[in-house]
Design a protein around this motif. Structure first.
Motif, PDB file in Angstrom:
ATOM      1  N   MET A   1     -54.163  -1.122  12.326  1.00  0.00           N
ATOM      2  CA  MET A   1     -53.077  -2.171  12.081  1.00  0.00           C
ATOM      3  C   MET A   1     -53.532  -3.346  12.228  1.00  0.00           C
ATOM      4  SD  MET A   1     -49.317  -2.482  13.228  1.00  0.00           S
ATOM      5  CE  MET A   1     -48.803  -1.732  14.447  1.00  0.00           C
ATOM      6  N   THR A   2     -53.008  -4.406  11.644  1.00  0.00           N
ATOM      7  CA  THR A   2     -53.488  -5.824  11.784  1.00  0.00           C
ATOM      8  C   THR A   2     -52.308  -6.862  12.454  1.00  0.00           C
ATOM      9  OG1 THR A   2     -54.914  -5.663   9.615  1.00  0.00           O
ATOM     10  CG2 THR A   2     -54.626  -7.783  10.598  1.00  0.00           C
ATOM     11  N   LEU A   3     -52.749  -7.589  13.382  1.00  0.00           N
ATOM     12  CA  LEU A   3     -51.337  -8.047  13.920  1.00  0.00           C
ATOM     13  C   LEU A   3     -51.688  -9.390  13.738  1.00  0.00           C
ATOM     14  CD1 LEU A   3     -50.994  -6.524  17.522  1.00  0.00           C
ATOM     15  CD2 LEU A   3     -49.673  -5.868  15.355  1.00  0.00           C
ATOM     16  N   PHE A   4     -50.771 -10.270  13.326  1.00  0.00           N
ATOM     17  CA  PHE A   4     -50.610 -11.847  13.122  1.00  0.00           C
ATOM     18  C   PHE A   4     -49.934 -12.489  14.174  1.00  0.00           C
ATOM     19  CE2 PHE A   4     -51.815 -10.044   9.025  1.00  0.00           C
ATOM     20  CZ  PHE A   4     -53.023 -10.504   8.852  1.00  0.00           C
ATOM     21  N   LEU A   5     -50.256 -13.411  14.832  1.00  0.00           N
ATOM     22  CA  LEU A   5     -49.443 -14.152  16.064  1.00  0.00           C
ATOM     23  C   LEU A   5     -49.245 -15.403  15.096  1.00  0.00           C
ATOM     24  CD1 LEU A   5     -50.294 -13.775  19.647  1.00  0.00           C
ATOM     25  CD2 LEU A   5     -48.711 -12.507  18.140  1.00  0.00           C
ATOM     26  N   ILE A   6     -48.052 -16.010  14.759  1.00  0.00           N
ATOM     27  CA  ILE A   6     -47.624 -17.095  14.529  1.00  0.00           C
ATOM     28  C   ILE A   6     -46.710 -17.749  14.969  1.00  0.00           C
ATOM     29  CG2 ILE A   6     -48.181 -16.200  11.963  1.00  0.00           C
ATOM     30  CD1 ILE A   6     -44.840 -16.209  11.446  1.00  0.00           C
ATOM     31  N   GLY A   7     -46.571 -19.173  15.048  1.00  0.00           N
ATOM     32  CA  GLY A   7     -45.656 -19.974  15.794  1.00  0.00           C
ATOM     33  C   GLY A   7     -46.098 -21.420  15.952  1.00  0.00           C
ATOM     34  N   TYR A   8     -45.374 -22.359  16.560  1.00  0.00           N
ATOM     35  CA  TYR A   8     -45.794 -23.808  16.544  1.00  0.00           C
ATOM     36  C   TYR A   8     -46.929 -23.862  17.488  1.00  0.00           C
ATOM     37  CZ  TYR A   8     -44.818 -28.509  16.134  1.00  0.00           C
ATOM     38  OH  TYR A   8     -44.724 -30.170  15.782  1.00  0.00           O
ATOM     39  N   MET A   9     -47.526 -25.128  17.550  1.00  0.00           N
ATOM     40  CA  MET A   9     -48.591 -25.378  18.334  1.00  0.00           C
ATOM     41  C   MET A   9     -47.982 -25.310  19.934  1.00  0.00           C
ATOM     42  SD  MET A   9     -50.109 -28.927  16.673  1.00  0.00           S
ATOM     43  CE  MET A   9     -48.616 -29.662  15.758  1.00  0.00           C
ATOM     44  N   GLY A  10     -48.588 -24.839  20.829  1.00  0.00           N
ATOM     45  CA  GLY A  10     -48.247 -24.700  22.168  1.00  0.00           C
ATOM     46  C   GLY A  10     -47.257 -23.466  22.392  1.00  0.00           C
ATOM     47  N   SER A  11     -47.143 -22.532  21.396  1.00  0.00           N
ATOM     48  CA  SER A  11     -46.181 -21.484  21.683  1.00  0.00           C
ATOM     49  C   SER A  11     -46.967 -20.254  22.309  1.00  0.00           C
ATOM     50  CB  SER A  11     -45.883 -20.968  20.098  1.00  0.00           C
ATOM     51  OG  SER A  11     -46.681 -20.603  19.473  1.00  0.00           O
ATOM     52  N   LEU A  69     -58.488  -6.872   8.082  1.00  0.00           N
ATOM     53  CA  LEU A  69     -59.390  -6.227   9.140  1.00  0.00           C
ATOM     54  C   LEU A  69     -58.570  -5.201   9.927  1.00  0.00           C
ATOM     55  CD1 LEU A  69     -60.724  -9.640  10.121  1.00  0.00           C
ATOM     56  CD2 LEU A  69     -61.970  -8.118   8.673  1.00  0.00           C
ATOM     57  N   ASN A  70     -59.062  -4.271  10.043  1.00  0.00           N
ATOM     58  CA  ASN A  70     -58.267  -3.025  10.684  1.00  0.00           C
ATOM     59  C   ASN A  70     -58.430  -3.396  12.333  1.00  0.00           C
ATOM     60  OD1 ASN A  70     -56.413  -1.264  10.223  1.00  0.00           O
ATOM     61  ND2 ASN A  70     -57.864   0.556   9.768  1.00  0.00           N
ATOM     62  N   ASP A  71     -57.531  -2.918  13.004  1.00  0.00           N
ATOM     63  CA  ASP A  71     -57.548  -2.829  14.596  1.00  0.00           C
ATOM     64  C   ASP A  71     -57.835  -4.415  14.824  1.00  0.00           C
ATOM     65  OD1 ASP A  71     -56.503  -0.389  14.602  1.00  0.00           O
ATOM     66  OD2 ASP A  71     -58.418   0.271  15.030  1.00  0.00           O
ATOM     67  N   THR A  72     -57.146  -5.487  14.202  1.00  0.00           N
ATOM     68  CA  THR A  72     -57.674  -6.902  14.816  1.00  0.00           C
ATOM     69  C   THR A  72     -56.253  -7.437  14.868  1.00  0.00           C
ATOM     70  OG1 THR A  72     -59.644  -6.634  13.296  1.00  0.00           O
ATOM     71  CG2 THR A  72     -58.874  -8.753  13.859  1.00  0.00           C
ATOM     72  N   LEU A  73     -56.413  -8.325  15.904  1.00  0.00           N
ATOM     73  CA  LEU A  73     -55.229  -9.347  16.102  1.00  0.00           C
ATOM     74  C   LEU A  73     -55.819 -10.872  15.767  1.00  0.00           C
ATOM     75  CD1 LEU A  73     -52.780  -9.146  19.185  1.00  0.00           C
ATOM     76  CD2 LEU A  73     -53.814 -11.626  18.291  1.00  0.00           C
ATOM     77  N   VAL A  74     -54.996 -11.569  14.898  1.00  0.00           N
ATOM     78  CA  VAL A  74     -55.486 -12.661  14.657  1.00  0.00           C
ATOM     79  C   VAL A  74     -54.465 -13.947  15.092  1.00  0.00           C
ATOM     80  CG1 VAL A  74     -56.356 -14.430  12.794  1.00  0.00           C
ATOM     81  CG2 VAL A  74     -56.287 -11.975  12.559  1.00  0.00           C
ATOM     82  N   SER A  75     -54.701 -14.753  15.880  1.00  0.00           N
ATOM     83  CA  SER A  75     -53.862 -15.785  16.253  1.00  0.00           C
ATOM     84  C   SER A  75     -53.901 -16.812  15.151  1.00  0.00           C
ATOM     85  CB  SER A  75     -54.130 -16.330  17.720  1.00  0.00           C
ATOM     86  OG  SER A  75     -53.743 -15.261  18.572  1.00  0.00           O
ATOM     87  N   THR A  98     -46.323  -9.171  11.695  1.00  0.00           N
ATOM     88  CA  THR A  98     -46.548 -10.722  11.763  1.00  0.00           C
ATOM     89  C   THR A  98     -45.462 -10.901  12.907  1.00  0.00           C
ATOM     90  OG1 THR A  98     -44.848 -10.972  10.138  1.00  0.00           O
ATOM     91  CG2 THR A  98     -47.074 -11.922   9.775  1.00  0.00           C
ATOM     92  N   ILE A  99     -46.202 -11.406  13.945  1.00  0.00           N
ATOM     93  CA  ILE A  99     -45.308 -11.756  15.369  1.00  0.00           C
ATOM     94  C   ILE A  99     -44.882 -13.241  15.523  1.00  0.00           C
ATOM     95  CG2 ILE A  99     -45.192 -11.259  17.795  1.00  0.00           C
ATOM     96  CD1 ILE A  99     -47.225  -8.874  17.185  1.00  0.00           C
ATOM     97  N   TYR A 100     -43.801 -13.783  15.512  1.00  0.00           N
ATOM     98  CA  TYR A 100     -43.418 -15.073  15.798  1.00  0.00           C
ATOM     99  C   TYR A 100     -43.261 -15.469  17.206  1.00  0.00           C
ATOM    100  CZ  TYR A 100     -40.488 -19.343  15.608  1.00  0.00           C
ATOM    101  OH  TYR A 100     -40.013 -20.692  15.899  1.00  0.00           O
ATOM    102  N   LEU A 101     -44.153 -15.997  18.002  1.00  0.00           N
ATOM    103  CA  LEU A 101     -43.737 -16.698  19.288  1.00  0.00           C
ATOM    104  C   LEU A 101     -42.705 -17.797  19.364  1.00  0.00           C
ATOM    105  CD1 LEU A 101     -47.298 -15.936  20.885  1.00  0.00           C
ATOM    106  CD2 LEU A 101     -45.271 -14.440  20.827  1.00  0.00           C
ATOM    107  N   LYS A 102     -41.395 -17.443  19.658  1.00  0.00           N
ATOM    108  CA  LYS A 102     -40.467 -18.588  19.374  1.00  0.00           C
ATOM    109  C   LYS A 102     -40.412 -19.235  20.911  1.00  0.00           C
ATOM    110  CE  LYS A 102     -35.966 -19.226  17.494  1.00  0.00           C
ATOM    111  NZ  LYS A 102     -35.081 -18.555  16.728  1.00  0.00           N
TER     112      LYS A 102
END
Ligand code: S3P
Length: 172
Positions: A1-11, A69-75, A98-102
């Protein structure tokens, strides 16, 4: 699994991303650091010497290197999902989330005010009121991209451990 963290600056993408990757035993990539290394310049210096359009093109180009990329988390950077077809590319990756930090405007303003000199888009803003107004407008433009994420986690008033626990509960 590949995880992507998304969200505004400072989230909290970098802090949460590093810890979550550690808990999961995943490799961790801070995408701003990755771009910086590839270009041999800090993000601020890329903006200063080459301009934002160059940065957005570089962001698009280097994103292709971290999509599968497998087994990778990308901020990712705060703007990454909001340009070109980047958000769609993230959503199209097989076996990914894709994970949105709100975070709210007051939360982001409080977190970003003292750190704004490191961030080229907000470094020129002089007061908290100006920063808050900027974030409000910018977030309004960006929300339609962030809201497409497969998971949204509200982070206001929560500590790192609680946020990680909520993400893990939704992942498994
Ligand atoms: C940006 C966010 C920054 C960095 C650049 C542009 C943006 O990343 O990519 O300064 O457009 O929101 P962080 O969200 O990690 O601060």
């Amino acid at each position: 699994m590949t995880l992507f963290l998304i969200g505004y600056m400072g989230s909290g993408k970098s802090l949460i991303g590093q810890k979550l990757a550690e808990v999961l035993g995943y490799d961790y990539i801070d995408f701003d650091d990755y771009i910086s290394q590839q270009e041999g310049l800090s993000i601020s210096d890329i903006f200063k010497t080459k301009g934002e359009i160059y940065f957005r093109k570089a962001e698009y180009k280097y994103l292709q290197n971290v999509l599968n990329l497998n087994d990778t988390l990308v901020s990712l950077g705060g703007g990454t999902p909001c340009y070109g077809n980047n958000m769609q590319s993230l959503l199209d990756v097989d076996s990914s989330m894709t994970i949105y930090l709100k975070a709210s405007i007051p939360t982001l303003t409080g977190r970003l005010f003292d750190e704004r000199s490191q961030r080229p888009l907000i470094a020129h803003l002089e007061s908290k009121a100006e920063l808050s107004e900027f974030i409000g407008k910018h977030l309004f433009e960006r929300a339609p991209f962030y809201e497409q994420a497969s998971m949204t986690i509200s982070t206001n008033g929560k500590g790192v451990d609680q946020i990680i626990e909520e993400i893990l509960l939704q992942l498994y």
